[in-house]
Design an enzyme around this catalytic site. Structure first.
Site, short mmCIF file in Angstrom:
data_model
loop_
_atom_site.label_atom_id
_atom_site.label_comp_id
_atom_site.label_asym_id
_atom_site.label_seq_id
_atom_site.Cartn_x
_atom_site.Cartn_y
_atom_site.Cartn_z
N GLU A 32 -2.34 3.31 10.24
CA GLU A 32 -3.60 3.10 9.51
C GLU A 32 -4.39 4.41 9.56
O GLU A 32 -4.58 4.98 10.62
CB GLU A 32 -4.38 1.94 10.13
N GLY A 52 0.29 6.84 6.53
CA GLY A 52 1.48 5.99 6.59
C GLY A 52 2.68 6.58 5.86
O GLY A 52 3.83 6.36 6.26
N ASP A 112 2.01 -1.03 1.64
CA ASP A 112 0.95 -1.84 1.04
C ASP A 112 -0.33 -1.03 0.87
O ASP A 112 -1.35 -1.32 1.51
CB ASP A 112 0.74 -3.05 1.98
C1 LIG Z 1 -4.13 -3.37 1.47
S1 LIG Z 1 -4.71 -2.79 3.00
C2 LIG Z 1 -3.44 -3.27 4.11
C3 LIG Z 1 -3.29 -4.75 4.36
C4 LIG Z 1 -2.21 -5.11 5.33
N1 LIG Z 1 -0.94 -4.48 5.01
C5 LIG Z 1 -1.99 -6.61 5.38
O1 LIG Z 1 -1.15 -7.13 4.63
O2 LIG Z 1 -2.66 -7.27 6.20
C6 LIG Z 1 -4.46 -1.07 2.86
C7 LIG Z 1 -4.89 -0.24 4.07
O3 LIG Z 1 -4.35 1.07 3.94
C8 LIG Z 1 -5.24 2.01 4.51
N2 LIG Z 1 -4.86 3.33 4.00
C9 LIG Z 1 -5.21 3.93 2.84
N3 LIG Z 1 -4.51 5.06 2.67
C10 LIG Z 1 -3.69 5.19 3.75
C11 LIG Z 1 -2.67 6.10 4.14
N4 LIG Z 1 -2.36 7.17 3.38
N5 LIG Z 1 -2.01 5.88 5.29
C12 LIG Z 1 -2.29 4.80 6.08
N6 LIG Z 1 -3.24 3.89 5.75
C13 LIG Z 1 -3.91 4.07 4.61
C14 LIG Z 1 -6.59 1.49 4.13
O4 LIG Z 1 -7.58 1.99 5.00
C15 LIG Z 1 -6.38 -0.04 4.24
O5 LIG Z 1 -6.77 -0.48 5.51
#
Ligand SMILES: C[S@@+](CC[C@H](N)C(=O)[O-])C[C@H]1O[C@@H](n2cnc3c(N)ncnc32)[C@H](O)[C@@H]1O
Length: 283
Positions: free
Chosen positions: A115, A143, A163
């Site tokens: 995250e 990620g 995601d």
């Molecule tokens: C849709 S949510 C994830 C929901 C989670 N997978 C679930 O199903 O419970 C996307 C998340 O990705 C994070 N995020 C955005 N860009 C990112 C990156 N490059 N690497 C890791 N996390 C990232 C955001 O802060 C957010 O918390």
């Protein structure tokens, strides 16, 4: 720059479909008494309190998990999902993908949670601690970068959930680049990519998911998409549904998901429907 907070959307129809599929993948890996590694590239906060001000703002769970929580399901996958969810719903929580993975994995399995958002990362760390999980690896990192750095796992059994929030149009290409790099080093990787279905109102992002799936399907691995729409795709509909592109899907995941979706789609609304489409296959 990073403003997305998944708490606003916890338990909505898109979460239901995504988490069902992710559980289907994990449960298949558990059929063998051999360890596996799970990667969650965009973990979010891990666990959501449905009565806090973020989730309670739009109450998106009411048009998602709430619609199906009390049904008596026939599909074994749906039964497993509801039984896991109901444990959390009984204390007004919804499990994010990290909580689901942590619940399902066995002691011998490895879980990498990534995250990037500092506040979301802190909540994730806290959620895993509250769940009593001190085994999983919670990374504060990008990620896409982390996935490449941490693969292939040893032994090379496992799955990846990608995601992203798709706040930036470039994230569609980031997904393709990451999937391509992972498959080059780990051919058997089972990869689940979530994506939104966006109407014309989304401008350049409208149609980007479909283009991303076509590109993913050209990577030379078996792959299908599952899309659930909950309203008509009119110009100003916004997000009218969501989909998953599953690369190297486990045996019969398509059948198992169809059984679950046959049951839940009618409950998601009068206009809801689903479509499962093989984009490329072995045979
Ligand atoms: C849709 S949510 C994830 C929901 C989670 N997978 C679930 O199903 O419970 C996307 C998340 O990705 C994070 N995020 C955005 N860009 C990112 C990156 N490059 N690497 C890791 N996390 C990232 C955001 O802060 C957010 O918390």
């Amino acid at each position: 720059m990073l403003s997305y907070q998944h708490a606003f959307h916890a338990g909505n129809h898109a979460d239901v479909i995504k988490h069902l599929c992710w559980m289907g993948v994990i449960n298949h890996l558990k059929k063998k008494n051999k360890p596996f590694t799970l990667y969650d590239t965009h973990s979010g906060a891990g666990l959501y309190q449905l009565d806090d001000e973020l989730a309670a703002k739009n109450k998106e769970y009411e048009s998602g998990v709430d619609k199906i929580a009390t049904i008596s399901a026939s599909s074994p996958l749906l039964q497993a999902y509801l039984s896991l969810c109901n444990e959390f719903l009984s204390v007004k929580q919804y499990p994010g993908s990290p909580a689901i993975s942590a619940k399902l994995k066995r002691e011998m399995d490895v879980l990498h949670l990534m995250e990037l958002h500092p506040a979301e990362h802190e909540k994730l760390d806290d959620a895993m601690w509250k769940m009593g999980d001190d085994q999983s690896h919670v990374h504060h990192r990008d990620g896409f970068e982390g996935l490449i750095a941490l693969t292939p796992p040893v032994p090379n059994r496992g799955a990846v959930l990608i995601d992203p929030p798709y706040e930036r149009a470039s994230e569609y290409q980031d997904v393709v680049k990451a999937a391509k790099k992972v498959l080059a080093r780990w051919q058997q990787a089972q990869i689940v990519v979530w994506y939104p279905l966006l109407s014309e109102r989304a401008g350049a992002k409208s149609g980007a998911s479909q283009h991303m799936c076509e590109t993913l399907s050209a990577l030379g691995k078996p792959c299908f998409t599952i899309e659930v729409t909950v309203m008509e795709n009119t110009a100003d509909a916004g997000m009218y549904g969501s989909g998953l592109c599953v690369i190297n899907p486990p045996w019969q995941l398509d059948v198992i998901m169809s059984e679950a979706l046959d049951e839940i789609t009618p409950l998601l609304g009068e206009q809801a429907s689903y479509n499962l489409n093989w984009l490329s296959s072995d045979d």
